[in-house]
Design an enzyme around this catalytic site. Sequence first.
Site, PDB file in Angstrom:
ATOM      1  CG  PHE A 111      -0.603   0.386   2.545  1.00  0.00           C
ATOM      2  CD1 PHE A 111       0.404   0.112   3.271  1.00  0.00           C
ATOM      3  CD2 PHE A 111      -0.362   2.040   2.535  1.00  0.00           C
ATOM      4  CE1 PHE A 111       0.550   0.964   4.087  1.00  0.00           C
ATOM      5  CE2 PHE A 111      -0.490   2.986   3.934  1.00  0.00           C
ATOM      6  CZ  PHE A 111       0.603   2.651   4.208  1.00  0.00           C
ATOM      7  CE  LYS A 112       4.434   1.589   4.642  1.00  0.00           C
ATOM      8  NZ  LYS A 112       4.161   0.477   5.250  1.00  0.00           N
ATOM      9  CG  ASP A 113       3.937   1.134  -4.532  1.00  0.00           C
ATOM     10  OD1 ASP A 113       4.382   1.180  -4.951  1.00  0.00           O
ATOM     11  OD2 ASP A 113       3.506  -0.348  -5.031  1.00  0.00           O
ATOM     12  CG  LEU A 116       6.333   6.559  -0.867  1.00  0.00           C
ATOM     13  CD1 LEU A 116       6.638   4.852  -0.164  1.00  0.00           C
ATOM     14  CD2 LEU A 116       7.253   7.728  -0.853  1.00  0.00           C
ATOM     15  CB  THR A 146       8.525   2.824   3.427  1.00  0.00           C
ATOM     16  OG1 THR A 146       7.570   3.267   4.175  1.00  0.00           O
ATOM     17  CG2 THR A 146       8.811   4.517   3.082  1.00  0.00           C
TER      18      THR A 146
END
Length: 498
Positions: A111-113, A116, A146
């Site tokens: 989910f960091k995408d 980011l 991350t």
Amino acid sequence: MAIFYHSTRNSEEEYTASAAILQGLCRDGGLFVPSEIPALPKTPGELSHLNYRETALEIMRLFFTDFTEEELRFCIDHAYDSKFDTEEIVPLVKAGNSYYMELFHGKTIAFKDMALSILPYLMTTAAKKNDSHEEIVILTATSGDTGKAALAGFSDVEGTRIAVFYPKDGVSPVQKRQMVTQKGDNTFVVGVDGNFDDCQTGVKRMFSDETLRREAAQAGFRFSSANSINIGRLVPQIVYYVFAYTRLLKNGTVKEGEPVNFVVPTGNFGNILAALYAKKMGLPVKKLICASNENRVLFDFFRTGVYDRNRPFVLTSSPSMDILISSNLERLIYHISGNDARATRTFMKELEVEGTYRITPEMEEELADFAGYYATEEETSEKIGSLYRETGYVLDPHTAVAACACDRYLKESGDDTPVVTACTASPYKFMGSVMKAIGGEDVGKEDLDMAEELSALSGVKIPAAILELRNARVRHTVTCAVDGMEKEVRHFLGLREA
Ligand SMILES: *Cc1c(COP(=O)(O)O)cnc(C)c1O
């Protein structure tokens, strides 16, 4: 209406959104918070006609008020494009007693995408707006996801460099391989002989080190952060909560105004804080269910009002949640103290010195939006197995922690409000634990060699992010001790040794 940002520890000095994004963390160690949380610009019914990018624009323009619409469109269109392997960007999948909001369709399958992939655009746009000509140096501590998402986002972005520190023995084999094979001349990856909190503390220390900053500035560099403390990550995360609600409205699960519950597997408290902001904007949300793994510091906090990091650090199968100092909680503390920067500063000082603090009874009352639960390693694994047997749907261990929390909440409360669970990683990122839980025959093989069987069992195609790892060359082999991080950064930037 213009929104400004100030520190959770000092509300005097105001920053524009672009200045706050550029800087990342406040100089006093606090986190940037908005002067106020804007209301949703349209009803959920009206928003339900918008696609993901259009929804993102509606939300981000409210928070990033010094960006022009054209600038925001540019950032959004470049972030949420064909890097995602689905047109919807965030699909909702019904399985068992919950909808799963799949946040892992970006480049690095976590989910960091979601944040980011847009942060590098927000940041380079912010630099232009602020007439900042130094090269931006992103310093990032990672518990696994991350790091790769930030590397993928910033790789070869002109005017930036990125250094990532990960706990050498605290990430999954796929996570590690993703990072050490990262391409891009401006990338630097270091394995630290310590845990995530050590990495995070080391990075924070470099941010507040005046000497290092001065020397870097003289050499033409400015530091910034891609960690979830940056409001340039927080705000893009609000979007998918709004988007998920409007999809449920569209498919008839809820009627306009009817609430939903969100369950969020939590580590640094960034994702669930974005859900709180969505609620404060007026999204109909009843409970925010905060799910922890065996590092249950947040569970204890919600039960007792005491935050206490003095406890053993447990390495679990959900490494991105192996965190004892939950950075973004500082923003919650600020809000529940009635936006009291002085009180927040005192609590954070206690945390730094004693490793613990107790909030006031008035503040505890403000926690009614939340319910905290935790899952053991055994429960997590059982949940992956049982949901798979019942529905065929395969969860990664982080999402499985959330699914356990959801079960427990439903059992305890009898609440029949529809539930949306944030699905934070693809099961392909954690194949060892997942295959064990669903009884695959390839258990024990190298992680990457289990992908075919996982695909056969789950019916989900092997993501490109996994396929490309197989033949990727290792490019990063540097490791260091906890107190050697600054030396590595100096080396990366060509500064003299301290
Ligand atoms: C980062 C991460 C989390 C925790 O999110 P926070 O915003 O830190 O609470 C949960 N699951 C996965 C897979 C992650 O990468």
